[in-house]
Design a protein around this motif. Structure first.
Motif, short mmCIF file in Angstrom:
data_model
loop_
_atom_site.label_atom_id
_atom_site.label_comp_id
_atom_site.label_asym_id
_atom_site.label_seq_id
_atom_site.Cartn_x
_atom_site.Cartn_y
_atom_site.Cartn_z
N VAL A 87 21.97 1.45 22.92
CA VAL A 87 21.22 0.21 22.71
C VAL A 87 20.33 -0.13 23.90
N ASP A 88 20.82 0.07 25.13
CA ASP A 88 19.99 -0.28 26.29
C ASP A 88 18.70 0.55 26.32
N LEU A 89 18.77 1.79 25.86
CA LEU A 89 17.56 2.63 25.83
C LEU A 89 16.68 2.29 24.64
N ILE A 90 17.27 1.83 23.55
CA ILE A 90 16.46 1.34 22.43
C ILE A 90 15.66 0.13 22.90
N LEU A 91 16.32 -0.78 23.59
CA LEU A 91 15.65 -1.98 24.08
C LEU A 91 14.55 -1.64 25.08
N ARG A 92 14.83 -0.70 25.98
CA ARG A 92 13.82 -0.28 26.95
C ARG A 92 12.64 0.37 26.22
N SER A 93 12.93 1.19 25.22
CA SER A 93 11.87 1.86 24.47
C SER A 93 11.05 0.89 23.64
N SER A 94 11.68 -0.20 23.21
CA SER A 94 10.94 -1.18 22.41
C SER A 94 9.88 -1.89 23.24
#
Length: 125
Positions: A87-94
């Protein structure tokens, strides 16, 4: 890494195959693996084949994370969409203009974050 390469568990062998620190004897062993994804992750330079990792819903998390930094933009997009991405990388990618569309379509995106993006875009609930 050698123990992972010899493991009976496919996911451990896939993880080992993607490691940049894999010893030569383990590379040799995995190059003959019965699992296509293991052989593919081992060293295939073709981005179209690395992109295929996205078709495997059980792809190892560490492989998906590494593909998020792949030199090919299609592979990075696939990684941003993959449900195994933390999730933290999904948020960063968003927040990354190159990956945001893909990350915001990730099924693991937290609902409250999705609603915030929709609210910010003026899309009614």
């Amino acid at each position: 890494m050698r123990r992972c390469a010899r493991s009976a568990h496919t996911l451990l062998r896939r993880s080992a195959a993607y490691s940049p620190h894999l010893p030569a004897d383990a590379v040799d062993l995995l190059s003959k693996d019965d699992d296509y994804a293991v052989r593919l992750l081992l060293c295939d330079p073709d981005p179209r084949k690395r992109w295929l990792v996205g078709l495997d819903p059980e792809a190892p998390v560490d492989a998906v994370v590494r593909l998020l930094a792949d030199p090919d933009d299609r592979v990075r997009a696939m990684a941003a969409e993959h449900p195994a991405l933390p999730v933290d990388l999904i948020l960063r990618s968003s927040g990354n203009p190159e990956l945001s569309t893909h990350a915001l379509g990730n099924p693991s995106l937290p609902t409250q974050v999705m609603h915030q993006y929709l609210d910010d875009a003026g899309i009614p609930r």
